[in-house]
Design a protein around this motif. Structure first.
Motif, PDB file in Angstrom:
ATOM      1  N   ASN A 125      35.150 -42.283   3.926  1.00 20.39           N
ATOM      2  CA  ASN A 125      35.759 -43.585   4.124  1.00 20.39           C
ATOM      3  C   ASN A 125      36.822 -43.856   3.083  1.00 20.39           C
ATOM      4  O   ASN A 125      36.697 -43.452   1.921  1.00 20.39           O
ATOM      5  CB  ASN A 125      34.697 -44.700   4.104  1.00 20.39           C
ATOM      6  N   ASN A 176      30.660 -53.649  -9.144  1.00 21.01           N
ATOM      7  CA  ASN A 176      31.074 -52.343  -8.631  1.00 21.01           C
ATOM      8  C   ASN A 176      32.185 -51.769  -9.497  1.00 21.01           C
ATOM      9  O   ASN A 176      33.318 -52.240  -9.451  1.00 21.01           O
ATOM     10  CB  ASN A 176      31.543 -52.514  -7.177  1.00 21.01           C
ATOM     11  N   ASN A 224      27.774 -44.247  -6.075  1.00 23.86           N
ATOM     12  CA  ASN A 224      28.745 -44.614  -5.058  1.00 23.86           C
ATOM     13  C   ASN A 224      29.165 -43.320  -4.358  1.00 23.86           C
ATOM     14  O   ASN A 224      28.702 -42.224  -4.708  1.00 23.86           O
ATOM     15  CB  ASN A 224      29.949 -45.324  -5.720  1.00 23.86           C
ATOM     16  N   SER A 225      30.033 -43.418  -3.367  1.00 23.01           N
ATOM     17  CA  SER A 225      30.468 -42.211  -2.644  1.00 23.01           C
ATOM     18  C   SER A 225      31.125 -41.223  -3.621  1.00 23.01           C
ATOM     19  O   SER A 225      31.609 -41.608  -4.695  1.00 23.01           O
ATOM     20  CB  SER A 225      31.484 -42.599  -1.568  1.00 23.01           C
TER      21      SER A 225
HETATM   22  O1  LIG Z   1      36.856 -48.425   0.362  1.00 21.17           O
HETATM   23  C1  LIG Z   1      35.940 -49.253   0.060  1.00 21.17           C
HETATM   24  O2  LIG Z   1      35.961 -50.454   0.355  1.00 21.17           O
HETATM   25  C2  LIG Z   1      34.816 -48.664  -0.716  1.00 21.17           C
HETATM   26  N1  LIG Z   1      34.354 -47.450  -0.292  1.00 21.17           N
HETATM   27  C3  LIG Z   1      33.384 -46.770  -0.995  1.00 21.17           C
HETATM   28  O3  LIG Z   1      32.974 -45.665  -0.607  1.00 21.17           O
HETATM   29  N2  LIG Z   1      32.861 -47.308  -2.117  1.00 21.17           N
HETATM   30  C4  LIG Z   1      33.278 -48.526  -2.580  1.00 21.17           C
HETATM   31  O4  LIG Z   1      32.767 -48.980  -3.640  1.00 21.17           O
HETATM   32  C5  LIG Z   1      34.295 -49.232  -1.852  1.00 21.17           C
HETATM   33  I1  LIG Z   1      34.905 -51.085  -2.544  1.00 21.17           I
END
Ligand SMILES: O=C(O)c1[nH]c(=O)[nH]c(=O)c1I
Length: 312
Positions: free
Chosen positions: A68, A127, A193-194
């Protein structure tokens, strides 16, 4: 057998919840989470004002995981703060998570002042690890910056707050980030997180699968479990016991949850697979985890939390 858990004196009747960003951007999504078996919810990371995010297609799911580059689309802090204030009035005694992800220190501080001055009694998830805001490097990979941000935050913020961290891939980095985090009165640390800026390709079209950033985006799902477990364990072994660990990354079933808890997680967040299955996943995985625990003679997650064995 119970899946209940506790963080900072707050009890949750289930140790499963969603990961920020997945099916939690709208009030409708959040109400579905409230009506589900999940023990809590976390709201989509908020910025001070509403953001449209990156152009689509910006998310793609495969059996082995997702990519993403959403770009922090959200309804703005007021929307989520109003929601959680209403929810805590409707359901006294419950605790949930409000995620904030300012694209600058000023934005993070202004949002946290607003939350500090509000009647909100739940957790904040700060975050520090969004990988998809072009031109904004992840705070979580700049250790001095992390210390600066947390120093400024804890200069005034007194309510329960944790941080969402990116994955680290070097044991020295676990040492360095833990040394910084241990200096602050954090309620929890959420890993991971990713995995930022991966690349997924469609070989038939000979093309990337998402539009932003030339196809680069955060990787989630089964792809990331070994990294997620290592970060949960690496931090659990280094952080002071007052800081709870929230485990995120690679959860598809009850066994994956069991492994995160063995590594030290007190709460487990589900992202990619929850996005795929919807809220019934919390029933399925609760049943799977209960069966694993029963087969092993465990009646509570504390019976095995953090008790991963090594060879020595
Ligand atoms: O692209 C995003 O909105 C997003 N996508 C992610 O994989 N982790 C995050 O913390 C966020 I803020």
């Amino acid at each position: 057998t119970t899946l209940a858990t506790e963080i900072a004196g707050r009890t949750f009747d289930n140790c499963l919840m969603n990961a920020a960003g997945v099916r939690c951007q709208s009030i409708a999504d959040l109400n579905k989470l409230i009506d589900s078996t999940a023990g809590a919810y976390v709201t989509k990371s908020a910025t001070p004002v509403k953001r449209a995010g990156n152009p689509s297609p910006r998310m793609h799911t495969l059996p082995k995981g997702s990519i993403n580059s959403m770009g922090l689309p959200n309804e703005g802090l007021d929307y989520y703060l109003d929601f959680v204030l209403q929810d805590q009035a409707n359901r006294p005694g419950t605790t949930n998570f409000l995620s904030v992800a300012g694209t600058s220190l000023e934005d993070n501080l202004s949002m946290l002042h607003q939350i500090q001055d509000s009647a909100y009694t739940g957790f904040v998830e700060l975050n520090l690890s969004c990988p998809n805001v072009p031109g904004h490097p992840q705070v979580g990979y700049d250790f001095d910056r992390v210390k600066t941000v947390l120093t400024a935050v804890f200069d005034f913020y007194t309510k329960p707050l944790g941080v969402k961290l990116p994955p680290y891939f070097d044991l020295v980095h676990f040492d360095q980030i833990a040394d910084i985090l241990n200096q602050f009165p954090l309620t929890f640390v959420n890993s991971i997180n990713s995995i930022g800026n991966g690349l997924v390709i469609d070989p038939h079209a000979e093309k990337v699968v998402i539009k932003p950033k030339g196809g680069f985006g955060g990787i989630g799902g089964a792809f990331v479990k070994p990294t997620a477990l290592a970060n949960v364990r690496g931090l659990a072994l280094r952080l002071k016991p007052e800081i709870a660990i929230v485990g995120t990354g690679g959860i598809l079933n009850g066994q994956d949850v069991f492994e995160h808890i063995l590594c030290g997680a007190s709460m487990v967040q589900i992202g990619t697979q929850f996005g795929y299955e919807g809220t019934q996943i919390f029933d399925r995985i609760s049943q799977e985890l209960t069966a694993i625990m029963a087969a092993k003679g465990y009646t509570s997650i504390n019976d095995f939390k953090g008790k991963l064995k090594t060879f020595d």
